[in-house]
Design a protein around this motif. Sequence first.
Motif, PDB file in Angstrom:
ATOM      1  N   MET A   1     -11.705  -9.318   3.915  1.00 48.94           N
ATOM      2  CA  MET A   1     -11.869  -8.347   2.861  1.00 48.94           C
ATOM      3  C   MET A   1     -10.484  -7.917   2.370  1.00 48.94           C
ATOM      4  SD  MET A   1     -14.036  -4.874   2.949  1.00 48.94           S
ATOM      5  CE  MET A   1     -12.953  -3.486   2.974  1.00 48.94           C
ATOM      6  N   ARG A   2     -10.304  -7.880   1.074  1.00 45.02           N
ATOM      7  CA  ARG A   2      -9.047  -7.502   0.479  1.00 45.02           C
ATOM      8  C   ARG A   2      -9.008  -6.014   0.191  1.00 45.02           C
ATOM      9  NH1 ARG A   2      -5.183 -10.718   1.422  1.00 45.02           N
ATOM     10  NH2 ARG A   2      -4.336 -11.342  -0.529  1.00 45.02           N
ATOM     11  N   SER A   3      -7.846  -5.447   0.307  1.00 43.71           N
ATOM     12  CA  SER A   3      -7.657  -4.034   0.009  1.00 43.71           C
ATOM     13  C   SER A   3      -7.551  -3.839  -1.496  1.00 43.71           C
ATOM     14  CB  SER A   3      -6.380  -3.527   0.667  1.00 43.71           C
ATOM     15  OG  SER A   3      -6.421  -3.734   2.049  1.00 43.71           O
ATOM     16  N   SER A   4      -7.623  -2.595  -1.906  1.00 41.09           N
ATOM     17  CA  SER A   4      -7.458  -2.290  -3.327  1.00 41.09           C
ATOM     18  C   SER A   4      -5.996  -2.497  -3.728  1.00 41.09           C
ATOM     19  CB  SER A   4      -7.896  -0.857  -3.611  1.00 41.09           C
ATOM     20  OG  SER A   4      -7.022   0.041  -2.980  1.00 41.09           O
ATOM     21  N   VAL A   5      -5.777  -2.656  -5.001  1.00 40.47           N
ATOM     22  CA  VAL A   5      -4.423  -2.906  -5.512  1.00 40.47           C
ATOM     23  C   VAL A   5      -3.466  -1.755  -5.194  1.00 40.47           C
ATOM     24  CG1 VAL A   5      -3.066  -3.330  -7.592  1.00 40.47           C
ATOM     25  CG2 VAL A   5      -5.250  -4.492  -7.277  1.00 40.47           C
ATOM     26  N   PRO A   6      -3.852  -0.476  -5.403  1.00 44.05           N
ATOM     27  CA  PRO A   6      -2.916   0.603  -5.047  1.00 44.05           C
ATOM     28  C   PRO A   6      -2.583   0.637  -3.549  1.00 44.05           C
ATOM     29  CG  PRO A   6      -4.619   1.445  -6.506  1.00 44.05           C
ATOM     30  CD  PRO A   6      -5.020   0.056  -6.126  1.00 44.05           C
ATOM     31  N   ALA A   7      -3.548   0.303  -2.714  1.00 45.31           N
ATOM     32  CA  ALA A   7      -3.284   0.287  -1.271  1.00 45.31           C
ATOM     33  C   ALA A   7      -2.309  -0.826  -0.912  1.00 45.31           C
ATOM     34  CB  ALA A   7      -4.587   0.115  -0.497  1.00 45.31           C
ATOM     35  N   ARG A   8      -2.450  -1.970  -1.547  1.00 53.03           N
ATOM     36  CA  ARG A   8      -1.534  -3.079  -1.267  1.00 53.03           C
ATOM     37  C   ARG A   8      -0.125  -2.764  -1.756  1.00 53.03           C
ATOM     38  NH1 ARG A   8      -3.570  -8.773  -2.711  1.00 53.03           N
ATOM     39  NH2 ARG A   8      -2.029  -9.301  -1.156  1.00 53.03           N
ATOM     40  N   ILE A   9      -0.020  -2.183  -2.942  1.00 53.78           N
ATOM     41  CA  ILE A   9       1.302  -1.817  -3.461  1.00 53.78           C
ATOM     42  C   ILE A   9       1.951  -0.761  -2.575  1.00 53.78           C
ATOM     43  CG2 ILE A   9       2.497  -0.734  -5.412  1.00 53.78           C
ATOM     44  CD1 ILE A   9       0.515  -2.205  -7.244  1.00 53.78           C
ATOM     45  N   ALA A  50      10.873  -9.265  15.761  1.00 51.93           N
ATOM     46  CA  ALA A  50       9.689  -8.524  16.201  1.00 51.93           C
ATOM     47  C   ALA A  50       9.112  -7.678  15.073  1.00 51.93           C
ATOM     48  CB  ALA A  50      10.046  -7.640  17.397  1.00 51.93           C
ATOM     49  N   LEU A  51       9.967  -7.050  14.279  1.00 51.95           N
ATOM     50  CA  LEU A  51       9.493  -6.254  13.153  1.00 51.95           C
ATOM     51  C   LEU A  51       8.754  -7.122  12.142  1.00 51.95           C
ATOM     52  CD1 LEU A  51       9.449  -3.575  11.533  1.00 51.95           C
ATOM     53  CD2 LEU A  51      11.592  -4.330  10.504  1.00 51.95           C
ATOM     54  N   LEU A  52       9.334  -8.249  11.783  1.00 53.56           N
ATOM     55  CA  LEU A  52       8.695  -9.138  10.821  1.00 53.56           C
ATOM     56  C   LEU A  52       7.379  -9.692  11.357  1.00 53.56           C
ATOM     57  CD1 LEU A  52      11.894 -10.984   9.609  1.00 53.56           C
ATOM     58  CD2 LEU A  52      10.442  -9.500   8.212  1.00 53.56           C
ATOM     59  N   MET A  53       7.369 -10.041  12.635  1.00 55.17           N
ATOM     60  CA  MET A  53       6.147 -10.558  13.247  1.00 55.17           C
ATOM     61  C   MET A  53       5.071  -9.479  13.299  1.00 55.17           C
ATOM     62  SD  MET A  53       5.655 -12.545  16.877  1.00 55.17           S
ATOM     63  CE  MET A  53       6.298 -11.197  17.835  1.00 55.17           C
ATOM     64  N   ALA A  54       5.452  -8.261  13.609  1.00 54.98           N
ATOM     65  CA  ALA A  54       4.482  -7.166  13.669  1.00 54.98           C
ATOM     66  C   ALA A  54       3.882  -6.881  12.306  1.00 54.98           C
ATOM     67  CB  ALA A  54       5.145  -5.910  14.232  1.00 54.98           C
ATOM     68  N   VAL A  55       4.718  -6.851  11.269  1.00 55.25           N
ATOM     69  CA  VAL A  55       4.204  -6.607   9.919  1.00 55.25           C
ATOM     70  C   VAL A  55       3.269  -7.737   9.510  1.00 55.25           C
ATOM     71  CG1 VAL A  55       4.861  -6.452   7.485  1.00 55.25           C
ATOM     72  CG2 VAL A  55       6.131  -5.165   9.194  1.00 55.25           C
ATOM     73  N   ARG A  56       3.647  -8.966   9.807  1.00 57.46           N
ATOM     74  CA  ARG A  56       2.813 -10.114   9.427  1.00 57.46           C
ATOM     75  C   ARG A  56       1.472 -10.085  10.155  1.00 57.46           C
ATOM     76  NH1 ARG A  56       3.297 -15.525   7.468  1.00 57.46           N
ATOM     77  NH2 ARG A  56       1.117 -16.032   7.138  1.00 57.46           N
ATOM     78  N   LEU A  57       1.488  -9.779  11.446  1.00 55.50           N
ATOM     79  CA  LEU A  57       0.246  -9.779  12.216  1.00 55.50           C
ATOM     80  C   LEU A  57      -0.630  -8.569  11.917  1.00 55.50           C
ATOM     81  CD1 LEU A  57       1.566 -11.035  15.659  1.00 55.50           C
ATOM     82  CD2 LEU A  57       0.153 -12.305  14.032  1.00 55.50           C
ATOM     83  N   LEU A  58      -0.023  -7.417  11.692  1.00 59.21           N
ATOM     84  CA  LEU A  58      -0.811  -6.205  11.454  1.00 59.21           C
ATOM     85  C   LEU A  58      -1.401  -6.146  10.054  1.00 59.21           C
ATOM     86  CD1 LEU A  58       1.355  -3.559  13.292  1.00 59.21           C
ATOM     87  CD2 LEU A  58      -0.865  -4.434  13.986  1.00 59.21           C
ATOM     88  N   THR A  59      -0.685  -6.664   9.071  1.00 53.94           N
ATOM     89  CA  THR A  59      -1.185  -6.583   7.699  1.00 53.94           C
ATOM     90  C   THR A  59      -1.872  -7.861   7.245  1.00 53.94           C
ATOM     91  OG1 THR A  59       0.888  -7.361   6.733  1.00 53.94           O
ATOM     92  CG2 THR A  59       0.640  -4.976   7.038  1.00 53.94           C
ATOM     93  N   SER A  60      -1.600  -8.977   7.888  1.00 51.70           N
ATOM     94  CA  SER A  60      -2.104 -10.297   7.466  1.00 51.70           C
ATOM     95  C   SER A  60      -1.755 -10.564   6.001  1.00 51.70           C
ATOM     96  CB  SER A  60      -3.616 -10.401   7.676  1.00 51.70           C
ATOM     97  OG  SER A  60      -3.931 -10.267   9.025  1.00 51.70           O
ATOM     98  N   ASP A  61      -0.563 -10.127   5.609  1.00 50.85           N
ATOM     99  CA  ASP A  61      -0.146 -10.225   4.213  1.00 50.85           C
ATOM    100  C   ASP A  61       1.280 -10.755   4.154  1.00 50.85           C
ATOM    101  OD1 ASP A  61       0.110  -9.962   1.486  1.00 50.85           O
ATOM    102  OD2 ASP A  61       0.164  -7.777   1.497  1.00 50.85           O
ATOM    103  N   ARG A  62       1.436 -11.928   3.565  1.00 56.96           N
ATOM    104  CA  ARG A  62       2.784 -12.497   3.415  1.00 56.96           C
ATOM    105  C   ARG A  62       3.670 -11.617   2.538  1.00 56.96           C
ATOM    106  NH1 ARG A  62       2.781 -18.025   4.936  1.00 56.96           N
ATOM    107  NH2 ARG A  62       0.673 -18.833   5.056  1.00 56.96           N
ATOM    108  N   TRP A  63       3.074 -10.963   1.548  1.00 53.25           N
ATOM    109  CA  TRP A  63       3.848 -10.144   0.619  1.00 53.25           C
ATOM    110  C   TRP A  63       4.426  -8.914   1.311  1.00 53.25           C
ATOM    111  CZ3 TRP A  63       5.405 -12.311  -3.645  1.00 53.25           C
ATOM    112  CH2 TRP A  63       4.680 -13.373  -4.160  1.00 53.25           C
ATOM    113  N   ALA A  64       3.686  -8.322   2.235  1.00 48.03           N
ATOM    114  CA  ALA A  64       4.223  -7.184   2.993  1.00 48.03           C
ATOM    115  C   ALA A  64       5.368  -7.646   3.893  1.00 48.03           C
ATOM    116  CB  ALA A  64       3.123  -6.529   3.816  1.00 48.03           C
ATOM    117  N   THR A  65       5.207  -8.829   4.475  1.00 52.84           N
ATOM    118  CA  THR A  65       6.290  -9.378   5.300  1.00 52.84           C
ATOM    119  C   THR A  65       7.509  -9.680   4.444  1.00 52.84           C
ATOM    120  OG1 THR A  65       4.583 -10.385   6.689  1.00 52.84           O
ATOM    121  CG2 THR A  65       6.838 -11.152   6.997  1.00 52.84           C
ATOM    122  N   LEU A  66       7.276 -10.210   3.257  1.00 49.01           N
ATOM    123  CA  LEU A  66       8.389 -10.481   2.350  1.00 49.01           C
ATOM    124  C   LEU A  66       9.074  -9.189   1.910  1.00 49.01           C
ATOM    125  CD1 LEU A  66       9.996 -12.598   0.772  1.00 49.01           C
ATOM    126  CD2 LEU A  66       8.336 -12.347  -1.070  1.00 49.01           C
TER     127      LEU A  66
END
Length: 121
Positions: A1-9, A50-66
């Motif tokens: 399930m995808r989040s809303s656009v404001p939540a992703r931003i 570890a920070l990058l891995m945590a963001v990637r695993l917790l959000t499942s979003d490449r854009w948040a990791t980027l």
Amino acid sequence: MRSSVPARIGTWLIALLVGLVYGLAATIAHAYSIGWFPLGLVLAVVGCAALLMAVRLLTSDRWATLATGLGLMLTTLVFSGSGPGGSVIVPQTGLAVVWTFAVPILVAVAVAWPERLRPAA
């Protein structure tokens, strides 16, 4: 399930802010050594990974990791140059060169890492 656009931003902005703050701490601390051992560099690289891995695993979003990685790289870039008064936080040493190249490599690996494979039903 995808989040809303404001939540992703909002997630991307928070990730960028976390990357900026952590990048500042790691950029300043990377030069710390105990004798011949570059403890600051090791801790900075492990911490960023570890920070990058945590963001990637917790959000499942490449854009948040980027966004986190861009914060890390932006802080490293800004503080690697000389300041208005001529002061330099990251002097041109071997450790600084390793740190300067390690951050983009870590970001590239974390963003390009494949999604988790789900078992077939």
